[in-house]
Design an enzyme around this catalytic site. Sequence first.
Site, PDB file in Angstrom:
ATOM      1  N   GLU A  43       0.865  -1.186   0.000  1.00 34.73           N
ATOM      2  CA  GLU A  43       0.000   0.000   0.000  1.00 34.73           C
ATOM      3  C   GLU A  43       0.893   1.224   0.000  1.00 34.73           C
ATOM      4  OE1 GLU A  43      -3.586   2.424   2.306  1.00 34.73           O
ATOM      5  OE2 GLU A  43      -2.572   0.816   3.386  1.00 34.73           O
ATOM      6  N   GLU A  68       4.984   4.717   3.558  1.00 37.68           N
ATOM      7  CA  GLU A  68       4.501   6.024   4.017  1.00 37.68           C
ATOM      8  C   GLU A  68       5.696   6.978   4.043  1.00 37.68           C
ATOM      9  OE1 GLU A  68       1.623   7.756   4.759  1.00 37.68           O
ATOM     10  OE2 GLU A  68       3.092   9.317   5.174  1.00 37.68           O
ATOM     11  N   ASP A  95       9.634   7.907   0.052  1.00 34.22           N
ATOM     12  CA  ASP A  95       8.809   8.544  -0.976  1.00 34.22           C
ATOM     13  C   ASP A  95       8.594   7.542  -2.100  1.00 34.22           C
ATOM     14  OD1 ASP A  95       7.835  10.018  -3.154  1.00 34.22           O
ATOM     15  OD2 ASP A  95       8.908  11.814  -2.509  1.00 34.22           O
ATOM     16  N   ASP A 117      -3.409  11.664  -1.715  1.00 35.66           N
ATOM     17  CA  ASP A 117      -3.496  13.133  -1.705  1.00 35.66           C
ATOM     18  C   ASP A 117      -3.898  13.628  -3.103  1.00 35.66           C
ATOM     19  OD1 ASP A 117      -2.642  13.157   0.942  1.00 35.66           O
ATOM     20  OD2 ASP A 117      -0.530  13.292   0.387  1.00 35.66           O
ATOM     21  N   LYS A 121      -3.941  21.383  -7.690  1.00 28.70           N
ATOM     22  CA  LYS A 121      -3.425  22.315  -8.717  1.00 28.70           C
ATOM     23  C   LYS A 121      -2.865  21.547  -9.917  1.00 28.70           C
ATOM     24  CE  LYS A 121      -2.375  25.954  -5.459  1.00 28.70           C
ATOM     25  NZ  LYS A 121      -1.413  26.425  -4.480  1.00 28.70           N
TER      26      LYS A 121
HETATM   27  N1  SAM Z   1      -4.294   5.503   3.013  1.00 26.83           N
HETATM   28  C1  SAM Z   1      -4.659   6.132   4.252  1.00 26.83           C
HETATM   29  C2  SAM Z   1      -6.148   6.121   4.413  1.00 26.83           C
HETATM   30  O1  SAM Z   1      -6.856   5.867   3.449  1.00 26.83           O
HETATM   31  O2  SAM Z   1      -6.613   6.355   5.548  1.00 26.83           O
HETATM   32  C3  SAM Z   1      -4.050   7.544   4.352  1.00 26.83           C
HETATM   33  C4  SAM Z   1      -4.541   8.544   3.352  1.00 26.83           C
HETATM   34  S1  SAM Z   1      -3.700  10.120   3.465  1.00 26.83           S
HETATM   35  C5  SAM Z   1      -4.802  11.222   2.717  1.00 26.83           C
HETATM   36  C6  SAM Z   1      -2.446   9.956   2.211  1.00 26.83           C
HETATM   37  C7  SAM Z   1      -1.118   9.457   2.767  1.00 26.83           C
HETATM   38  O3  SAM Z   1      -0.237   9.217   1.686  1.00 26.83           O
HETATM   39  C8  SAM Z   1      -0.419  10.457   3.675  1.00 26.83           C
HETATM   40  O4  SAM Z   1      -0.087   9.822   4.906  1.00 26.83           O
HETATM   41  C9  SAM Z   1       0.817  10.868   2.894  1.00 26.83           C
HETATM   42  O5  SAM Z   1       1.917  11.183   3.722  1.00 26.83           O
HETATM   43  C10 SAM Z   1       1.062   9.629   2.041  1.00 26.83           C
HETATM   44  N2  SAM Z   1       1.797   9.927   0.793  1.00 26.83           N
HETATM   45  C11 SAM Z   1       1.466  10.863  -0.129  1.00 26.83           C
HETATM   46  N3  SAM Z   1       2.358  10.864  -1.137  1.00 26.83           N
HETATM   47  C12 SAM Z   1       3.270   9.902  -0.854  1.00 26.83           C
HETATM   48  C13 SAM Z   1       4.441   9.436  -1.511  1.00 26.83           C
HETATM   49  N4  SAM Z   1       4.864   9.988  -2.671  1.00 26.83           N
HETATM   50  N5  SAM Z   1       5.135   8.422  -0.949  1.00 26.83           N
HETATM   51  C14 SAM Z   1       4.719   7.880   0.234  1.00 26.83           C
HETATM   52  N6  SAM Z   1       3.624   8.285   0.906  1.00 26.83           N
HETATM   53  C15 SAM Z   1       2.906   9.287   0.378  1.00 26.83           C
END
Ligand code: SAM
Length: 212
Positions: A43, A68, A95, A117, A121
């Site tokens: 995930e 994460e 990342d 996320d 934009k």
């Molecule tokens: N999946 C979880 C849920 O549905 O409850 C969390 C959703 S939260 C809106 C999105 C998560 O994705 C955040 O914790 C953010 O830090 C992580 N995230 C966003 N871009 C990422 C990336 N490029 N690599 C790793 N994690 C990322």
Amino acid sequence: MRLRNIPGADDAILNSAYCIQNPKEQKGNWQSVFPSAQPLHIEIGMGKGQFLMRMAAAHPDVNYLGIERYSSVLLRALQKMELVPLANLRFICMDAAELTEVFEAGEVSRIYLNFSDPWPKDRHARRRLTSRQFLERYNQILSKEGRLEFKTDNQDLFTFSLAELSEAGWRLDACTRDLHHDEVLSVGNIMTEYEEKFSSKGNAICKLTASR
Ligand code: SAM
């Protein structure tokens, strides 16, 4: 979800047996991290880990890796794992842009994206986890029969994701804009933290699965 500067979060991750410290060194060898060699599902953007912990408990015949970016968020999942350890679940703080440096071609059987996320934009479109740039990374690490599963309540992000998948030549295997009322796709659905939060506000949940 972004909890900034939780004191000790980085140290907790460095010292956790549940967190893989040098993920690039495991490339091509992820099965050795787990007690049993079995399909690997990841995930990306796992947040506090509720979805993966429930999936790992429900499917002991699958190995799960949660990815994460922020240590302050991942810390919450580590704290839960300490209470209820699962042998088939591990975490990586990284990342997702670096996915192809961490996984060998075809090493991953399934990728879950949950409530990614939206980056509303236009100039940030390439940062969306369903952008064509990320789809190409997934294309490289997924096995031939591998599958992508994506859930969100964000209608614009869902529409964008459908267009990007089509543009990149992926096949749409299933799609709904109302998961919780879909007789087929709702079966066995495991809710994420965000899914519980947004569906309790009345938002419809979108879901797609796609393959190449
Ligand atoms: N999946 C979880 C849920 O549905 O409850 C969390 C959703 S939260 C809106 C999105 C998560 O994705 C955040 O914790 C953010 O830090 C992580 N995230 C966003 N871009 C990422 C990336 N490029 N690599 C790793 N994690 C990322």
